[in-house]
Every structure is written in structure tokens, then in C-alpha cells.
Scaffold this active site. Structure first.
Site, PDB file in Angstrom:
ATOM      1  CG  ASP A   8      -1.771   1.235   1.318  1.00  0.00           C
ATOM      2  OD1 ASP A   8      -2.225   1.715   0.260  1.00  0.00           O
ATOM      3  OD2 ASP A   8      -1.988   1.726   2.438  1.00  0.00           O
ATOM      4  CD  GLU A  69      -4.939   1.112  -2.486  1.00  0.00           C
ATOM      5  OE1 GLU A  69      -5.756   2.042  -2.526  1.00  0.00           O
ATOM      6  OE2 GLU A  69      -4.572   0.556  -1.432  1.00  0.00           O
ATOM      7  CG  ASP A 141       0.154   1.661   7.437  1.00  0.00           C
ATOM      8  OD1 ASP A 141      -0.177   0.821   8.294  1.00  0.00           O
ATOM      9  OD2 ASP A 141       1.026   2.521   7.639  1.00  0.00           O
TER      10      ASP A 141
END
Length: 173
Positions: A8, A69, A141
Site C-alpha cells: 500500500d 494498490e 496501512d
């Protein structure tokens, strides 16, 4: 057994999560942590910390695939650019190790993990904890990094059942 590193990306904190997935698609937790990048004096040094941190994790945990992501459009253009640069640094760190990278949008990740593309962050955190049988609450996160890894594990399992690559199963080239 395949080991997947989920990322992420962030310019101040990057979440990383590592899972194992077996031939049936069952996932198990290996590791998660934030890479905190605020100790560096300037942005290029933070990106250096990101690259070195991911290299260390890859050496220690030896993932075979990476899921990251995709960048979303932020309201602040400067933030969006920095996020894109952090994402690029993360991708560079893992492709230098010849790891395949698979990209997923936030809505795709939420759909795969929660069942709804517009799910709230807390719902993602909760479902990731349930799926991986974690006893402690995850930071956002770390949950997002594990969620992108789980998403890729699901796509991989579907692709294997259909005799396709993960990219083909997700409709990507």
C-alpha cells in the site's frame, strides 16, 4: 505454496503485508508492518528508505509475486504526484528482483475482500483480520497491504481454476 507481498504505497508510510497462499487459494498471514519514511530529511531520501526497506523485506521473506494498490486521484495534486512517485519507487524495488507485479484499484480490493467496492476502511481492516485469523486490530496501512495481497491470491486462485494467468482472469493484458 506461493508467497505474495502486498504493498500500500505512501510517501510518508508504506504498508507492507506478506501472505502465503496454497494451491486451493487458502491464505495465511506471514508478516506485516509499516515502512515509516519520515526519518529522512527530504522526499528523495524517503524514497531511498522505501526502496531499501522493500529490498530488505524481499531478502528476508522471499516473496514470489507482488500486488500493489493503484494510485487514486487525490484532491491535492502535489500529494497525488508524491504518491505516484512512491508507487514507482516501490515497483522499481521489486522488479529489480525480477518479481511479477500485479496492480489493483482500491475499489477492486474492497470488492474482493469485503464484497462491496465502496466499503469503508474499517470494514476492510475487520475482514482482513478475520480472513487471516489475526487477534489484534490492524493499522490501516497494514490492512490495506494485506488486502491487496489477498485480492491477488483470490484472482490467482480463480485464474488457476480457469487455466488462465492472473492478468487474463482479471481482464488485463
Amino acid at each position: 505454496m506461493t508467497r505474495i507481498l502486498g504493498i500500500d504505497p505512501g510517501s510518508q508510510r508504506t504498508g507492507v503485508g506478506i501472505i502465503d497462499v496454497d494451491a486451493t487459494g487458502r491464505v495465511s498471514h506471514v508478516h506485516h508492518q509499516p515502512l515509516v519514511l519520515l526519518g529522512a530529511d527530504d522526499f528523495p531520501q524517503r524514497m531511498k528508505l522505501l526502496v531499501l526497506g522493500l529490498a530488505d523485506l524481499c531478502r528476508e521473506y522471499e516473496p514470489q509475486e507482488v500486488a500493489i494498490e493503484r494510485v487514486f486521484m487525490a484532491r491535492n495534486p502535489d500529494s497525488a504526484l508524491k504518491l505516484g512517485q512512491a508507487r514507482g519507487a516501490a515497483i522499481s524495488a521489486v522488479v529489480l528482483r525480477d518479481l511479477p507485479v500485479h496492480e489493483y484499484a482500491a475499489s477492486e480490493i474492497k470488492l474482493a475482500v469485503v464484497g462491496r467496492g465502496g466499503a469503508e476502511k474499517q470494514q476492510v481492516q475487520h475482514m482482513v483480520g478475520l480472513m487471516l485469523n489475526l487477534k489484534t486490530k490492524l493499522q490501516a496501512d497494514a490492512a490495506d497491504a494485506l488486502a491487496v495481497a489477498i485480492t491477488h491470491a483470490h484472482v490467482r486462485a480463480t485464474a488457476n481454476r480457469l487455466g488462465l494467468s492472473a492478468r487474463q482472469a482479471w481482464g488485463r493484458k
